[in-house]
Design a protein around this motif. Structure first.
Motif, PDB file in Angstrom:
ATOM      1  N   GLN A 170      22.174  -3.999  -3.183  1.00 59.68           N
ATOM      2  CA  GLN A 170      20.694  -4.345  -3.115  1.00 59.68           C
ATOM      3  C   GLN A 170      20.143  -3.756  -4.339  1.00 59.68           C
ATOM      4  O   GLN A 170      19.771  -4.405  -5.362  1.00 59.68           O
ATOM      5  CB  GLN A 170      20.070  -4.042  -2.387  1.00 59.68           C
ATOM      6  N   GLN A 171      20.675  -2.485  -5.043  1.00 62.08           N
ATOM      7  CA  GLN A 171      20.900  -1.944  -5.928  1.00 62.08           C
ATOM      8  C   GLN A 171      21.312  -2.267  -7.279  1.00 62.08           C
ATOM      9  O   GLN A 171      20.488  -2.730  -8.081  1.00 62.08           O
ATOM     10  CB  GLN A 171      20.729  -0.248  -5.754  1.00 62.08           C
ATOM     11  N   ARG A 174      19.366  -5.722  -8.333  1.00 60.74           N
ATOM     12  CA  ARG A 174      17.645  -5.429  -8.585  1.00 60.74           C
ATOM     13  C   ARG A 174      18.290  -5.123 -10.385  1.00 60.74           C
ATOM     14  O   ARG A 174      17.532  -6.178 -11.528  1.00 60.74           O
ATOM     15  CB  ARG A 174      17.361  -3.908  -8.502  1.00 60.74           C
ATOM     16  N   GLU A 177      19.789  -8.736 -11.654  1.00 59.94           N
ATOM     17  CA  GLU A 177      18.121  -9.658 -12.206  1.00 59.94           C
ATOM     18  C   GLU A 177      17.345  -9.125 -13.806  1.00 59.94           C
ATOM     19  O   GLU A 177      17.616 -10.314 -13.895  1.00 59.94           O
ATOM     20  CB  GLU A 177      17.493  -9.427 -10.855  1.00 59.94           C
ATOM     21  N   SER A 178      17.804  -7.674 -14.053  1.00 58.71           N
ATOM     22  CA  SER A 178      16.827  -7.585 -14.731  1.00 58.71           C
ATOM     23  C   SER A 178      17.586  -8.211 -16.435  1.00 58.71           C
ATOM     24  O   SER A 178      16.903  -8.215 -17.601  1.00 58.71           O
ATOM     25  CB  SER A 178      16.768  -5.670 -15.252  1.00 58.71           C
TER      26      SER A 178
END
Length: 427
Positions: A170-171, A174, A177-178
């Motif tokens: 999940q990290q 994130r 996604e940026s």
């Protein structure tokens, strides 16, 4: 008419040996493609290229060849230059799942490289066929634009199989996604603007996950099954190769990259072809659709600098004569030059560019001098019957040329007299 008063020496060989084709209509009879049967022989993987994406004539030809290979030669898989992870729902749709009009939603975020019409043909074909044609994605996710299409289903897998490490992926998601985009053309510049600490954290997380996947395979399979594990691992490998590609592209454009460092994408695609070949039933034969520069069997070099080892070179190394590369090119018309534009939907716009007369020494010049029209040449035969001095040493790549020994790079070539840019791409 011939393009010069001094015809390319290879033109004489083409006049005597190239097979004329009669039309481009993918729904019309296929008898004129029968010369392909001898060319492909017993090859298990037949790659069909194009010198540029977004060209109407190449799309029509690839659809005709797919039909011929499926209906007359027993090929049962279409592998496409399309995300490995994203390919599974397309295969399900081609096998009849969902409604006919759901394909547009599946392809809404994808670059329009001509996968839609082959899929529609496959769905119609499979509705009545005794041997259905399967679809297989082979590429890194989103043409290198985003890790999320690969990482999101891996996260779903870990949620069930190994929830301990779910926070780690999940990290990674994130961070990914940026800078996510619709292709590498938009994502790569955004990746370079990340803080170095985030770039390094993403790479470290992906590598740790990859090693854990491999180290605890027996545990994961005991909690699920081998098929689910194999797909999740291959998706994670896709994310790792795409992440590596961002660093490779940054080094290439900065002038600090390592030799052939951008080969990470191509070796992943080649490995994906083998992955599918090993998991479909014995005797499976694959039609592989990708750019000429991906399917060629020789290294890719520009201005004398080695830039990449293409998918086709790896497949030829692994499969030998079981791999066959068929290039598609054109003599005149228009081509689709891709101009980087971060603000465009896919990170680039298409310049509808008029082709200049073929360069001397090019395969296009030989076809033009031979004045053949739409035609197919068996280059394996040419290796034995025409001297090396007569062999073309370059082929179009969009409006430029890629210099490579053509008779080594490809086993066959199909030339169309004219090419036009498709209407469904950004201009």
């Amino acid at each position: 008419m011939p393009v010069s008063s001094h015809p390319h020496p290879f033109a004489d060989w083409l006049r005597g040996h190239a097979a004329p084709l009669t039309h481009l209509d993918p729904e019309a009879p296929l008898d004129d493609l029968e010369p392909l049967r001898d060319l492909i022989g017993d090859a298990r993987v037949v790659a069909i290229g194009e010198n540029s994406h977004f060209i109407t004539e190449f799309s029509l030809l690839r659809r005709r060849i797919l039909r011929f290979l499926a209906e007359r030669c027993g090929f049962t898989v279409l592998a496409f230059e399309y995300g490995f992870s994203e390919g599974f729902p397309l295969d399900a749709w081609a096998q009849g799942e969902g409604a006919d009009d759901e394909l547009a939603a599946h392809l809404a975020a994808a670059i329009p490289v001509g996968v839609d019409e082959p899929l529609r043909w496959m769905r119609r074909h499979n509705a009545t066929a005794t041997a259905p044609v399967r679809f297989a994605g082979i590429d890194i996710p989103a043409a290198g634009g985003s890790l999320l299409p690969a990482l999101a289903p891996v996260a779903d897998y870990l949620r069930e199989i190994d929830p301990e490490v779910l926070p780690m992926i999940q990290q990674a998601m994130r961070i990914a996604e940026s800078f996510a985009g619709a292709s590498a053309a938009s994502a790569a510049p955004a990746w370079t603007r990340l803080a170095a600490a985030e770039q390094d954290a993403l790479s470290a997380i992906l590598m740790r996950l990859l090693i854990r996947f491999r180290a605890v395979e027996l545990l994961y399979v005991s909690r699920g099954d081998q098929h689910g594990y194999d797909i999740a691992l291959r998706r994670l490998e896709a994310a790792c190769h795409a992440d590596y590609g961002f660093r490779a592209m940054a080094g290439l454009f900065a002038g600090t990259g390592w030799t052939a460092d951008t080969s990470a994408r191509d070796v992943y695609m080649a490995g994906s072809v083998l992955w599918h070949l090993e998991r479909f039933e014995p005797g499976t034969r694959i039609v592989l659709a990708a750019h000429n520069a991906h399917i060629q069997k020789t290294p890719v070099s520009f201005n004398g600098h080695l830039t990449g080892l293409p998918m086709g070179q790896h497949l030829h190394h692994w499969l030998g004569d079981d791999y066959l590369a068929l290039a598609l090119t054109s003599v005149t018309g228009q081509t689709a030059d891709m101009r980087p534009d971060e603000n465009a939907r896919f990170g680039f716009t298409i310049d509808d560019t008029a082709l200049q007369p073929p360069e001397p020494g090019s395969i296009e010049a030989a076809f033009a001098d031979a004045d053949l029209g739409l035609s197919l040449a068996d280059l394996r035969r040419a290796r034995h019957e025409s001297g090396p001095a007569a062999a073309p040493d370059r082929i179009r790549i969009q409006s430029a040329y890629l210099h490579t020994p053509i008779l080594d790079a490809f086993d066959g070539i199909l030339s169309t007299p004219i090419s036009t840019v498709a209407d469904d791409v950004a201009r």
